[in-house]
Structure formats: C-alpha cells, structure tokens
Design an enzyme around this catalytic site. Structure first.
Site, PDB file in Angstrom:
ATOM      1  N   SER A   1      -4.084  -5.654   2.210  1.00  0.00           N
ATOM      2  CA  SER A   1      -3.112  -5.209   3.201  1.00  0.00           C
ATOM      3  C   SER A   1      -2.839  -6.333   4.203  1.00  0.00           C
ATOM      4  O   SER A   1      -2.417  -7.414   3.821  1.00  0.00           O
ATOM      5  CB  SER A   1      -3.612  -3.930   3.871  1.00  0.00           C
ATOM      6  OG  SER A   1      -2.592  -3.311   4.617  1.00  0.00           O
TER       7      SER A   1
ATOM      8  N   ASP B   1       2.802   1.646  -4.260  1.00  0.00           N
ATOM      9  CA  ASP B   1       2.346   1.291  -2.916  1.00  0.00           C
ATOM     10  C   ASP B   1       3.528   0.794  -2.090  1.00  0.00           C
ATOM     11  O   ASP B   1       4.058  -0.293  -2.326  1.00  0.00           O
ATOM     12  CB  ASP B   1       1.264   0.216  -3.006  1.00  0.00           C
ATOM     13  CG  ASP B   1       0.691  -0.153  -1.651  1.00  0.00           C
ATOM     14  OD1 ASP B   1       1.108   0.443  -0.634  1.00  0.00           O
ATOM     15  OD2 ASP B   1      -0.184  -1.052  -1.610  1.00  0.00           O
TER      16      ASP B   1
ATOM     17  N   HIS C   1      -2.290   2.970  -1.534  1.00  0.00           N
ATOM     18  CA  HIS C   1      -2.481   1.691  -0.860  1.00  0.00           C
ATOM     19  C   HIS C   1      -3.942   1.280  -0.736  1.00  0.00           C
ATOM     20  O   HIS C   1      -4.243   0.107  -0.551  1.00  0.00           O
ATOM     21  CB  HIS C   1      -1.859   1.756   0.537  1.00  0.00           C
ATOM     22  CG  HIS C   1      -1.984   0.480   1.306  1.00  0.00           C
ATOM     23  ND1 HIS C   1      -1.452  -0.726   0.870  1.00  0.00           N
ATOM     24  CD2 HIS C   1      -2.583   0.202   2.500  1.00  0.00           C
ATOM     25  CE1 HIS C   1      -1.705  -1.675   1.747  1.00  0.00           C
ATOM     26  NE2 HIS C   1      -2.399  -1.143   2.740  1.00  0.00           N
TER      27      HIS C   1
END
Length: 458
Positions: free
Chosen positions: A307, A365, A435
């Site tokens: 991320s 995602d 995610h």
C-alpha cells in the site's frame, strides 16, 4: 492484514466519523442508566442523561460506543477473519538455491519468462519478501489508547523473531520512521494523541548475515521493508493526490513538465522535524554505511512494501539510484497493492537508471487504480507491462486538460496481475479484503499462470 484495515480511499470519511462519535472515556452501563443526572463527556460536548430520557440516551450511547469500536478496529491491519481459512505453504522447508541465477530473480532481465507461468523460485522469493512486510504490521503499535501508539512493539534485536520470522538469516540494522509534512492548526494540540501523531515507525533495514543463506541467495541481500498507512496524518497525506516536481530533477525536453510524483508520498518521504530526521535521510545514511561495509562483495538491495509502503519503496529506490555515488548495482522493488506514484517522465527515469520494479496487483483492489488517471501516449512504448489501464482514443485537448490538473500518472515496472475472484477461499470481494496483504500472499501462493490462475494447495 490480519485485522481489516480499510484502504486509503475511505480514510477521510472514517476520520470525520470517529471525531464525531469518539468518547473520551467509556461510561459504564450502570452509570448510563442511573436515576440522577449524569454527565457523559464527549470530545467536544457534554450530554446530560435524565430520568425521563435515560433509556433513549443509554441506547444512543451504546450505539456510539459500538460505532467507535468498529471504526477503531479498522486501524488494526492484523487478523482478518475473512481470510483466516487461507491455506498457506509459506517459507518451504527446503528453499531453492538461487546461486548464480540470483540476478534473474531480482529482475535484471525484467522477469521475462518467469511470470506466466509463475516460476516457483520467484514465487518463493515474492512470498519471502512479503513476510518481511508482514513483520512490519505485526511489530507496529496500532492501539490508539496506548502511550506507545505509533512506535515499534519489539526491540530491534528480536523484532523478526517476535514478529514470526525466527530463522531468516537477516539481522535488523536500523529502524525507520516516517514524518508527515502537514502543518496542524494550533487547536489540534488538544486533540487525542492518535489524531495528531506526526512521526511514527514505518519499517526497518535488515541485512543477510547467515553464511548459509548468503550461499543460497548467491549474494548478500539488504532489505528495506515498509508497512502501509496507519496514522491519521498518513491518511491525509494519501489524499494529496496532485503531482509535484521531484526536487533536483529537471526536464530534458522543452515544454515537458519533467518528472513528478504524488505530493503526499513525497512529503512523507522527505519531511522531518528537529527531533525526527526524514525517512529519506535515515535511508541514505544507513545504505551508505552498509555499502561501505559490504560494497566489495556481491550485494543486492531489495525494497518491499504494501500500500503506502509500496509507494515509498518506489521513491526510495529512485532516490538511492539517483543520489548515491556508490549505490548497489541492482536495486529491486517488490510492491504489494501499491498505488500509482508518478508521471511518465518519472517512469522513464526509473527505467533509465536501471531500477527494477515488480508490482503485484490484485485486479479487484481499488487502491492500485488510484490516484489520478493513466493516459498512454501513442508514441511511447510501454516495456515490460501489458496490463496498463489506458484511456485510449481521447482527443489531444482532453489529454492536455488532464495534464494541467496534475493528475496524469503512469504505471511503473513489470506487473504480476492476480485476482481475488480466482480464489475459492474468498467468498466476498469487499474493498478491505481485496487490498490486505494477506490476500496478496494467498493469491501469489496459489497462482500458476493466466491459463490456470489458481491451484489449490495440497
């Protein structure tokens, strides 16, 4: 993640919701239904429960407390129950010996012939680096009520072992912190610590010291591992999606905007305070020291993150290759669920300097589709990436307007595209589950090829 952490797309709305309902203290149920007037203190107001409305107020308070508990649970990317039944075969007992082929697995040939079908040795290396990232989540104090919120839970010497990686052959050499460049208003000084935390632990540098592991890898490996978004100010930095110029990077072409990257990511990488140097400074200092110690032997630098950590990994690789006179010959980024980082010129600079980036992307995602837009120039070849999302056929005047908004991004590196829909163990496709890091490791673990995207572990 093991507990669900909502992605950055919804962070600002969560922040406003928390500030509206978060109580300073949890009022016992008995106090909430007492027959006399009892002040119930909230962040910005005081509510009095009376005997006439005690039932209504008690119910409302209980709902608020439950809402706060639910929202705070989103801060902890550890233990996602929806993924608890994932089968794993992480870290096989007899990992393959890479030997002289180690540079191929580090991307010297852009992983040609290794991604589809996915080479088993490369799979093991991706999972191994993914576990280094997972250790950053397990080591971070996510508890907003803790006085040590935002710090590392474990001592440096025992971090990997206590985070579930007891026999990696690596030794931590430095902890890393990230600082937000957002200037808070004076009234924020009265806010809870978890809201105003400006600097926090984000990862570490580790170097392979075990002779047997060095022999297996074919070189000494240095790892930089970054976690994803955790603090409120990091969330706010993520929302600063416009592109900004890289300091010291000019433009070679007349009329070109030059290399640009997302404003919030650059701020997090370069900002520092009197008491906490910038992440950029700490990384440069530590890698320079390690190069002096081990630069005369085969050495690789692998930067990995999830991320926000994936975006910072890309910036770190660019910075090291650009500014260090004695940078490692091969700098590799292994990113999981990373957002877009920069524009086309930034991507071209990465390719020119020889930085190798392998992006692991889950098609479901949404974070990997942010920020901004991707418009492919018809005159620009896109090497090593056949899955770029292109707004093709747009008139040139529209492309020009998009450029003026400073929201036109370009994907970087080589992509390994996976999909949550291919796994029988993922019954829901909510944004958080798609995610989280654990989902990514699960999909990598079972991916075979585009013709056979999922193979159940035996």
């Amino acid at each position: 993640m093991h507990r669900i952490r909502k992605p950055d797309l919804f962070l600002s709305s969560r922040l406003s919701m928390i500030s509206a309902v978060r109580p300073r203290t949890q009022v016992p149920a008995a106090a909430a239904v007492a027959p006399k007037r009892v002040p119930v203190r909230f962040c910005c107001s005081t509510v009095n429960s009376t005997t006439q409305s005690e039932r209504h107020d008690s119910k409302k308070l209980a709902e608020n407390v439950q809402t706060v508990k639910h929202l705070e649970s989103l801060l902890y990317p550890i233990h996602d129950t929806s993924a608890s039944s994932f089968p794993y075969r992480f870290m096989p007992a007899t990992p393959a010996k890479l030997g002289k082929k180690w540079m191929e697995y580090q991307g010297v040939r852009n992983w040609d012939g290794l991604l589809d079908p996915l080479d088993d040795n490369l799979r093991r290396e991706i999972l191994r680096y993914g576990q280094f990232v997972e250790a950053t989540y397990k080591s971070f104090d996510f508890d907003p009520s803790s006085p040590s919120y935002g710090t590392c839970l474990f001592p440096r010497r025992s971090l990997l072992e206590r985070a579930g990686l007891p026999e990696t052959g690596y030794r931590l050499t430095r902890n890393l912190r990230v600082t937000s460049g957002i200037q808070l208003p004076c009234w924020m000084e009265r806010a809870p610590n978890w809201v105003a935390t400006q600097s926090s632990w984000i990862g570490y540098v580790a170097v392979c010291q075990d002779k047997g592991e060095i022999s297996r890898l074919g070189r000494r490996d240095v790892v930089i591992a970054y976690r994803g978004t955790a603090t409120c100010l990091e969330w706010l930095e993520n929302l600063r999606a416009t592109l900004t110029h890289l300091p010291g990077a000019g433009s070679d072409d007349v009329g070109s905007c030059g290399p640009m990257v997302e404003s919030g990511f650059l701020s997090l990488y370069t900002s520092g305070t009197a008491g906490s140097p910038s992440l950029q400074h700490m990384v440069r200092q530590e890698i320079s020291r390690l190069m002096q110690a081990y630069g005369d032997e085969p050495l690789s630098l692998t930067i990995t993150g999830h991320s926000l950590g994936a975006a910072l990994a890309t910036l770190t690789a660019y910075d090291i290759k650009t500014t260090m006179e004695r940078a490692p010959e091969l700098v590799t980024v292994i990113s999981f669920g990373g957002p877009r980082v920069g524009n086309l010129r930034f991507r071209q600079l990465l390719e020119k300097q020889g930085t190798k980036v392998l992006r692991i992307v889950n098609s479901e995602d949404v974070i990997t589709k942010l920020p901004g837009f991707v418009i492919n120039d018809s005159n620009d070849e896109v090497p090593y990436n056949h899955s770029i999302h292109v707004a093709a056929g747009l008139p040139s005047w529209i492309q020009k307007r998009v450029e003026e908004t400073q929201l036109m991004y370009a994907e970087v590196g080589r992509e390994l595209r996976l999909s949550s829909r291919d796994s029988p163990y993922l019954s829901s496709f909510n944004v958080a589950t798609c995610h989280e890091l654990k989902t990514y490791l699960h999909l990598v673990d079972s991916f075979v090829s585009s013709a056979c995207p999922f193979k159940a572990n035996l």
